[in-house]
Design an enzyme around this catalytic site. Structure first.
Site, PDB file in Angstrom:
ATOM      1  N   GLY A  23     -20.345 -14.360   8.361  1.00  0.00           N
ATOM      2  CA  GLY A  23     -21.025 -14.042   7.114  1.00  0.00           C
ATOM      3  C   GLY A  23     -21.721 -15.234   6.497  1.00  0.00           C
ATOM      4  O   GLY A  23     -22.897 -15.489   6.756  1.00  0.00           O
ATOM      5  N   ARG A  24     -20.997 -15.974   5.684  1.00  0.00           N
ATOM      6  CA  ARG A  24     -21.580 -17.054   4.904  1.00  0.00           C
ATOM      7  C   ARG A  24     -22.355 -18.098   5.702  1.00  0.00           C
ATOM      8  O   ARG A  24     -23.407 -18.555   5.243  1.00  0.00           O
ATOM      9  CB  ARG A  24     -20.481 -17.718   4.053  1.00  0.00           C
ATOM     10  CG  ARG A  24     -20.102 -16.899   2.835  1.00  0.00           C
ATOM     11  CD  ARG A  24     -18.814 -17.369   2.187  1.00  0.00           C
ATOM     12  NE  ARG A  24     -17.644 -16.847   2.892  1.00  0.00           N
ATOM     13  CZ  ARG A  24     -16.388 -16.967   2.454  1.00  0.00           C
ATOM     14  NH1 ARG A  24     -16.153 -17.601   1.325  1.00  0.00           N
ATOM     15  NH2 ARG A  24     -15.390 -16.454   3.143  1.00  0.00           N
ATOM     16  N   ARG A  65     -16.142 -19.693  11.985  1.00  0.00           N
ATOM     17  CA  ARG A  65     -16.920 -20.724  11.310  1.00  0.00           C
ATOM     18  C   ARG A  65     -17.472 -21.724  12.331  1.00  0.00           C
ATOM     19  O   ARG A  65     -16.699 -22.278  13.123  1.00  0.00           O
ATOM     20  CB  ARG A  65     -16.040 -21.504  10.298  1.00  0.00           C
ATOM     21  CG  ARG A  65     -15.586 -20.678   9.095  1.00  0.00           C
ATOM     22  CD  ARG A  65     -16.735 -20.439   8.153  1.00  0.00           C
ATOM     23  NE  ARG A  65     -16.323 -19.746   6.947  1.00  0.00           N
ATOM     24  CZ  ARG A  65     -16.284 -18.420   6.810  1.00  0.00           C
ATOM     25  NH1 ARG A  65     -16.630 -17.654   7.823  1.00  0.00           N
ATOM     26  NH2 ARG A  65     -15.909 -17.852   5.692  1.00  0.00           N
ATOM     27  N   LYS A 102     -22.005  -5.909   9.844  1.00  0.00           N
ATOM     28  CA  LYS A 102     -20.724  -5.503   9.270  1.00  0.00           C
ATOM     29  C   LYS A 102     -20.900  -5.278   7.775  1.00  0.00           C
ATOM     30  O   LYS A 102     -21.297  -6.187   7.032  1.00  0.00           O
ATOM     31  CB  LYS A 102     -19.646  -6.560   9.508  1.00  0.00           C
ATOM     32  CG  LYS A 102     -18.243  -6.043   9.157  1.00  0.00           C
ATOM     33  CD  LYS A 102     -17.324  -7.125   8.670  1.00  0.00           C
ATOM     34  CE  LYS A 102     -17.618  -7.482   7.231  1.00  0.00           C
ATOM     35  NZ  LYS A 102     -16.463  -7.977   6.462  1.00  0.00           N
ATOM     36  N   ASP A 149     -22.498  -8.440   2.334  1.00  0.00           N
ATOM     37  CA  ASP A 149     -21.834  -7.884   1.153  1.00  0.00           C
ATOM     38  C   ASP A 149     -22.620  -8.185  -0.111  1.00  0.00           C
ATOM     39  O   ASP A 149     -22.052  -8.365  -1.186  1.00  0.00           O
ATOM     40  CB  ASP A 149     -20.409  -8.434   1.032  1.00  0.00           C
ATOM     41  CG  ASP A 149     -19.437  -7.691   1.931  1.00  0.00           C
ATOM     42  OD1 ASP A 149     -19.465  -6.453   1.930  1.00  0.00           O
ATOM     43  OD2 ASP A 149     -18.663  -8.348   2.641  1.00  0.00           O
ATOM     44  N   ASP A 174      -3.686   4.366   3.868  1.00  0.00           N
ATOM     45  CA  ASP A 174      -3.135   5.378   2.969  1.00  0.00           C
ATOM     46  C   ASP A 174      -2.260   6.297   3.815  1.00  0.00           C
ATOM     47  O   ASP A 174      -1.986   6.000   4.984  1.00  0.00           O
ATOM     48  CB  ASP A 174      -4.270   6.158   2.292  1.00  0.00           C
ATOM     49  CG  ASP A 174      -3.903   6.612   0.876  1.00  0.00           C
ATOM     50  OD1 ASP A 174      -2.842   7.258   0.733  1.00  0.00           O
ATOM     51  OD2 ASP A 174      -4.667   6.321  -0.061  1.00  0.00           O
ATOM     52  N   THR A 201      -4.811  11.446   4.275  1.00  0.00           N
ATOM     53  CA  THR A 201      -5.892  10.886   3.469  1.00  0.00           C
ATOM     54  C   THR A 201      -6.820  10.027   4.320  1.00  0.00           C
ATOM     55  O   THR A 201      -8.057  10.093   4.193  1.00  0.00           O
ATOM     56  CB  THR A 201      -5.319  10.051   2.303  1.00  0.00           C
ATOM     57  OG1 THR A 201      -4.563  10.917   1.454  1.00  0.00           O
ATOM     58  CG2 THR A 201      -6.426   9.398   1.493  1.00  0.00           C
ATOM     59  N   ASP A 260     -16.406  -1.920   7.704  1.00  0.00           N
ATOM     60  CA  ASP A 260     -15.132  -2.620   7.541  1.00  0.00           C
ATOM     61  C   ASP A 260     -14.467  -2.158   6.248  1.00  0.00           C
ATOM     62  O   ASP A 260     -14.446  -2.880   5.254  1.00  0.00           O
ATOM     63  CB  ASP A 260     -15.388  -4.128   7.521  1.00  0.00           C
ATOM     64  CG  ASP A 260     -14.107  -4.939   7.504  1.00  0.00           C
ATOM     65  OD1 ASP A 260     -13.059  -4.400   7.921  1.00  0.00           O
ATOM     66  OD2 ASP A 260     -14.164  -6.113   7.092  1.00  0.00           O
ATOM     67  N   LYS A 272     -11.193  -0.984   6.053  1.00  0.00           N
ATOM     68  CA  LYS A 272      -9.750  -1.276   6.063  1.00  0.00           C
ATOM     69  C   LYS A 272      -8.947  -0.144   5.422  1.00  0.00           C
ATOM     70  O   LYS A 272      -8.144  -0.357   4.510  1.00  0.00           O
ATOM     71  CB  LYS A 272      -9.473  -2.598   5.363  1.00  0.00           C
ATOM     72  CG  LYS A 272     -10.105  -3.813   6.033  1.00  0.00           C
ATOM     73  CD  LYS A 272      -9.707  -5.100   5.321  1.00  0.00           C
ATOM     74  CE  LYS A 272     -10.296  -6.318   6.014  1.00  0.00           C
ATOM     75  NZ  LYS A 272     -11.761  -6.427   5.841  1.00  0.00           N
ATOM     76  N   LEU A 273      -9.161   1.065   5.904  1.00  0.00           N
ATOM     77  CA  LEU A 273      -8.483   2.230   5.340  1.00  0.00           C
ATOM     78  C   LEU A 273      -6.964   2.108   5.496  1.00  0.00           C
ATOM     79  O   LEU A 273      -6.463   1.745   6.559  1.00  0.00           O
ATOM     80  CB  LEU A 273      -8.983   3.503   6.025  1.00  0.00           C
ATOM     81  CG  LEU A 273     -10.488   3.762   5.925  1.00  0.00           C
ATOM     82  CD1 LEU A 273     -10.877   4.979   6.750  1.00  0.00           C
ATOM     83  CD2 LEU A 273     -10.910   3.928   4.476  1.00  0.00           C
ATOM     84  N   GLN A 326     -10.805 -18.923   4.431  1.00  0.00           N
ATOM     85  CA  GLN A 326     -10.248 -18.566   5.727  1.00  0.00           C
ATOM     86  C   GLN A 326      -9.236 -19.631   6.158  1.00  0.00           C
ATOM     87  O   GLN A 326      -9.570 -20.801   6.279  1.00  0.00           O
ATOM     88  CB  GLN A 326     -11.362 -18.453   6.781  1.00  0.00           C
ATOM     89  CG  GLN A 326     -12.469 -17.487   6.417  1.00  0.00           C
ATOM     90  CD  GLN A 326     -11.996 -16.040   6.369  1.00  0.00           C
ATOM     91  OE1 GLN A 326     -10.943 -15.706   6.883  1.00  0.00           O
ATOM     92  NE2 GLN A 326     -12.784 -15.194   5.743  1.00  0.00           N
ATOM     93  N   THR A 341      -7.278 -12.882   7.860  1.00  0.00           N
ATOM     94  CA  THR A 341      -7.457 -14.291   8.196  1.00  0.00           C
ATOM     95  C   THR A 341      -7.352 -15.203   6.975  1.00  0.00           C
ATOM     96  O   THR A 341      -7.403 -16.429   7.115  1.00  0.00           O
ATOM     97  CB  THR A 341      -8.808 -14.521   8.899  1.00  0.00           C
ATOM     98  OG1 THR A 341      -9.858 -13.955   8.111  1.00  0.00           O
ATOM     99  CG2 THR A 341      -8.814 -13.881  10.280  1.00  0.00           C
TER     100      THR A 341
END
Length: 224
Positions: A204-205, A175, A32, A10, A64, A68, A59, A61-62, A184, A115
């Protein structure tokens, strides 16, 4: 899947994001790309990361109204993502329409409970039951809607797999034992998640912010 690790990327700088993926690509199974990345870089950014030859997990996360979400799924066809997320809380009709609109080679998975939420958060937003109870209920709804699987924490994936034997389960908030939990609240180690039945581990991190991301990815893979 030979390598279940999907690196969460990200970074706001596309060149840095590409360099990070390039540096660890031999030790991860996919990438991701989340909402932050997509809002910053759009289709172009996804195409650039896809050039590195790894499966792409969008990712987004739609969440609506069904029409849509279906239109949004159609809009990302050209990106050919391996995985796309929607929110199970959008309801069965929304999930059915999202799956119908997705590409034939795209797995559509429903986010159950983030999470970053625990039982106290459930009470604060007015949801009855524990996070665990809500994950199981939403997983069952996603299964009925014909989705490929769900997103849940490693604390619930074992119970979900018990009721959905052939589901595809994405576990974020993973983790390594040596890493801090950060934001988290329901985190587990990569090995714990994998042993419980996770299909994909989103990390990620612990990799992206490591002094040597390549070595960090190698070390995590060695525990699986």
């Amino acid at each position: 899947m030979s390598n279940p690790i999907y690196l969460a990327v990200d970074l706001p700088d596309l060149a840095r994001a590409s360099a990070l993926v390039q540096s660890v690509r031999a030790h991860i199974g996919g990438v991701k790309l989340g909402l932050e990345f997509f809002c910053a870089h759009g289709h172009h950014g996804v195409h650039e990361i896809a050039k590195l030859g790894l499966p792409i997990f969008l990712d987004l996360k739609l969440h609506d109204i069904p029409n849509t979400v279906a239109a949004a799924m159609q809009a990302i066809h050209v990106l050919e993502p391996a995985i796309v997320t929607i929110h199970a809380a959008g309801g069965r009709a929304m999930m059915e329409d999202a799956k119908a609109a997705a590409g034939a080679n795209t797995k559509v998975v429903a986010v159950t409970m983030l999470t970053s939420l625990d039982d106290d958060d459930m009470n604060q937003i007015g949801m009855a039951g524990t996070a665990h109870d809500n994950v199981l209920r939403l997983a069952d709804l996603a299964h009925q809607a014909g989705l490929d699987g769900i997103v849940c924490s490693g604390q619930e994936v074992g119970a979900v797999r018990h009721q959905w034997r052939d589901g595809f389960f994405v576990v974020p908030g993973v983790r390594p034992a040596s890493a801090t939990a950060g934001d988290q609240k329901r985190a587990v180690t990569p090995r714990q998640a994998r042993d419980a039945g996770a299909s994909v581990l989103v990390i990620g991190r612990p990799i992206a912010r490591a002094a040597e991301p390549d070595q960090a990815a190698r070390d995590i893979m060695a525990t699986l």
